[in-house]
Design a protein around this motif. Structure first.
Motif, PDB file in Angstrom:
ATOM      1  N   ASP A   1       8.925   7.521  -1.470  1.00  0.00           N
ATOM      2  CA  ASP A   1       8.975   6.089  -1.764  1.00  0.00           C
ATOM      3  C   ASP A   1       9.468   5.388  -0.515  1.00  0.00           C
ATOM      4  OD1 ASP A   1       9.113   3.571  -2.768  1.00  0.00           O
ATOM      5  OD2 ASP A   1      10.799   3.941  -4.106  1.00  0.00           O
ATOM      6  N   ILE A   2       8.547   4.769   0.239  1.00  0.00           N
ATOM      7  CA  ILE A   2       8.903   4.126   1.507  1.00  0.00           C
ATOM      8  C   ILE A   2       9.014   2.626   1.282  1.00  0.00           C
ATOM      9  CG2 ILE A   2       8.228   3.729   3.899  1.00  0.00           C
ATOM     10  CD1 ILE A   2       6.648   6.322   3.793  1.00  0.00           C
TER      11      ILE A   2
ATOM     12  N   LYS B   1       0.304   3.143   2.738  1.00  0.00           N
ATOM     13  CA  LYS B   1      -0.056   2.172   1.693  1.00  0.00           C
ATOM     14  C   LYS B   1      -0.145   2.872   0.332  1.00  0.00           C
ATOM     15  CE  LYS B   1      -1.566  -1.852   0.133  1.00  0.00           C
ATOM     16  NZ  LYS B   1      -1.990  -1.555  -1.245  1.00  0.00           N
ATOM     17  N   TRP B   2      -0.733   4.037   0.294  1.00  0.00           N
ATOM     18  CA  TRP B   2      -0.840   4.835  -0.934  1.00  0.00           C
ATOM     19  C   TRP B   2       0.552   5.151  -1.476  1.00  0.00           C
ATOM     20  CZ3 TRP B   2       0.272  10.207  -1.745  1.00  0.00           C
ATOM     21  CH2 TRP B   2      -0.326  10.803  -2.857  1.00  0.00           C
ATOM     22  N   VAL B   3       1.479   5.497  -0.580  1.00  0.00           N
ATOM     23  CA  VAL B   3       2.858   5.751  -0.995  1.00  0.00           C
ATOM     24  C   VAL B   3       3.476   4.484  -1.575  1.00  0.00           C
ATOM     25  CG1 VAL B   3       5.174   6.385  -0.222  1.00  0.00           C
ATOM     26  CG2 VAL B   3       3.189   7.625   0.664  1.00  0.00           C
ATOM     27  N   ASN B   4       3.318   3.371  -0.866  1.00  0.00           N
ATOM     28  CA  ASN B   4       3.928   2.122  -1.316  1.00  0.00           C
ATOM     29  C   ASN B   4       3.289   1.568  -2.583  1.00  0.00           C
ATOM     30  OD1 ASN B   4       5.752   2.221   0.723  1.00  0.00           O
ATOM     31  ND2 ASN B   4       4.965   0.483   1.882  1.00  0.00           N
TER      32      ASN B   4
ATOM     33  N   GLN C   1      -4.070  -1.901   5.452  1.00  0.00           N
ATOM     34  CA  GLN C   1      -4.746  -2.996   4.752  1.00  0.00           C
ATOM     35  C   GLN C   1      -6.179  -2.659   4.339  1.00  0.00           C
ATOM     36  OE1 GLN C   1      -4.379  -6.008   7.732  1.00  0.00           O
ATOM     37  NE2 GLN C   1      -2.269  -6.524   7.205  1.00  0.00           N
ATOM     38  N   GLU C   2      -6.879  -1.898   5.168  1.00  0.00           N
ATOM     39  CA  GLU C   2      -8.313  -1.712   4.971  1.00  0.00           C
ATOM     40  C   GLU C   2      -8.699  -0.354   4.399  1.00  0.00           C
ATOM     41  OE1 GLU C   2     -10.204  -4.230   5.335  1.00  0.00           O
ATOM     42  OE2 GLU C   2      -8.808  -5.554   6.382  1.00  0.00           O
ATOM     43  N   GLY C   3      -7.851   0.668   4.577  1.00  0.00           N
ATOM     44  CA  GLY C   3      -8.147   1.967   4.010  1.00  0.00           C
ATOM     45  C   GLY C   3      -8.860   2.915   4.942  1.00  0.00           C
ATOM     46  N   THR C   4      -9.065   4.137   4.461  1.00  0.00           N
ATOM     47  CA  THR C   4      -9.564   5.226   5.306  1.00  0.00           C
ATOM     48  C   THR C   4     -11.016   5.025   5.745  1.00  0.00           C
ATOM     49  OG1 THR C   4     -10.121   6.468   3.299  1.00  0.00           O
ATOM     50  CG2 THR C   4      -7.990   6.923   4.324  1.00  0.00           C
TER      51      THR C   4
END
Length: 461
Positions: free
Chosen positions: A204-205, A193-196, A249-252
């Motif tokens: 860049d995914i 998600k961080w990449v996107n 969606q929710e994070g670490t």
């Protein structure tokens, strides 16, 4: 009780893996895909021990560099402490070279064959650049390599959290392998998600590439029929993709808070010897015979409970793809005469044979879901309709997953659902075949909302 399970006969490249340090043992299977990670600029792999400086190690170096940068930001925000980078080194091993030096946690280079793993005793990560990373790249695209390495760094995060192998051995009920693997999948999802979000310096995914890469995560599932209570259980494909999506969606912080009490696992063991012996899959005709009346009964109960009238759709077999209401794929809901047309000669039987019998199940369930929307006076065209029908297929799946008697799910069915949703949008097309839910990553998410929450998640009011 009917049971079904997955057969990955559509996948052609096979490499056996034994992820010794993280306790993972799964087949890696794949088929060529077009997706690639767009690398803004690659990272010099010279810091990797044993590197040959080639493209595979450059991709690995790029991935671990950006994963480390992610945790430099995410770890303090999640745990209130500074991130400690991997201290024991990153190792690339050419397992085709008998003279190659073994990395930590192994005795010889061949022990790494087909593997990528985190070694907790040395705080090191190693991979096989000859027989694993190239297979992942060729089978699922560059993003598969990135996801696998993000997963392994996730195990390093767990060690820094205090979840060490010793702690796991002393507290097997608190930290079963199936939970720690789900947590690592969740951490990998947070990184992607961080990449996107455009925060990665080198990666860049895209969403199409991500769909392909999730196929690799599916391939690392447990063998069909593995008990969730098995000490080495890692989760089925549905559980692993769900954990990844939760992290995305929710994070670490959400990932780090996973417990055996809060985490739902759908993995099941075989309970019927005959079912196990036949691989779990009903023949196509038998599946239709068993499934259609069960779908009718489920959706009749749903519609009548909301005060509306349900008219059982007439199932009409066709010898080609239905065309009664646009292109809905091999199963179609026909709004004009409230029928469900089923291709019994071409695409649907082929999907059934390649993926498994719940590929048939989820496509039929989504069209019956569309019929239920029509009976409730809801739109059958547009984005809301396509998502709603797919969600209702998940709600039906929830029902049969939890049954103790009658028609029910068994090991492999949810894996089959994930596979067909990642590869095809048939179950998510609207009643005219125009609108759909995309990409596959989103389709799986909509489906699992129905599985976890039921029809209340499906916009019926």
């Amino acid at each position: 009780m009917r049971h079904a399970s997955a057969r990955l006969v559509l996948l052609v490249a096979v490499v056996s893996t034994a992820l010794v340090a993280s306790g993972c043992t799964h087949p890696v299977t794949g088929r060529p895909v077009a997706g690639k990670v767009v690398t803004k600029d690659g990272v010099d792999p010279s810091f990797i021990k044993g590197t040959d400086g080639g493209d595979i190690d450059r991709l690995g170096a790029t991935a671990v560099t950006d994963i480390d940068e992610f945790w430099e930001q995410a770890y303090p925000a999640t745990f209130g402490e500074k991130w400690r980078p991997i201290e024991g080194g990153i190792y690339s091993v050419d397992t085709s070279d008998p003279a190659a030096k073994p990395p930590p946690c192994t005795e010889k280079a061949s022990d790494v064959e087909g593997n990528a793993f985190y070694c907790p005793s040395a705080d090191a990560i190693a991979w096989d650049r000859a027989a694993l990373l190239p297979v992942l790249r060729d089978g699922y695209g560059d993003a598969a390599v990135v996801i696998v390495l993000a997963h392994e760094v996730g195990h390093a995060v767990q060690r820094r959290m205090g979840i060490t192998p010793e702690v796991e051995r002393k507290n097997p009920d608190k930290y079963p392998t199936i939970l720690t693997e789900a947590m690592a999948d969740c951490f990998a999802g947070s990184f992607v998600k961080w990449v996107n979000d455009g925060k990665s310096e080198h990666l860049d995914i895209g969403t199409d590439t991500l769909d392909a890469a999730l196929g690799a995560l599916v391939s690392f599932r447990d063998p069909v029929g593995t008990s969730p209570d098995d000490r080495s259980a890692h989760g089925n494909a549905f559980d692993r993709v769900s954990a990844f999506q939760d992290g995305y969606q929710e994070g670490t912080r959400f990932c780090s808070g996973m417990t055996v009490q809060s985490r739902k696992f759908t993995q099941q063991a075989f309970t019927n010897i005959d079912d196990r012996d036949r691989g779990g899959n009903l023949p196509f005709d038998e599946m239709l015979t068993a499934l259609t009346p069960d779908l009718d009964a489920y959706f009749k109960a749903l519609v009548t409970a909301k005060g509306k009238t349900w008219t059982s759709p007439r199932s009409t077999p066709t010898q080609e793809e239905p065309d009664c209401a646009g292109d809905q794929g091999p199963v179609a809901f026909c709004p004009e005469d409230k029928t469900v047309e089923i291709d019994v000669a071409e695409e649907l039987p082929k999907l059934h044979a390649r993926i498994g019998d719940y590929a048939t199940g989820i496509l039929l369930a989504s069209r019956y879901g569309m019929a239920a929307r029509a009976a409730l006076g809801k739109a059958v065209d547009g984005d809301e309709a396509s998502a709603g029908a797919l969600c209702l297929a998940g709600a039906y799946t929830r029902e049969v997953l939890t049954r103790q008697q009658g028609f029910g799910l068994s090991p492999g069915d949810l894996d089959e659902a994930v596979k067909v949703l990642l590869a095809y949008d048939y179950a998510a097309r609207d009643g005219s075949g125009k609108a759909s839910v995309a990409p596959g990553f989103k389709r799986v998410d909509v489906f699992r909302s129905g599985v976890f929450v039921g029809d209340k998640a499906c916009g019926l009011g």
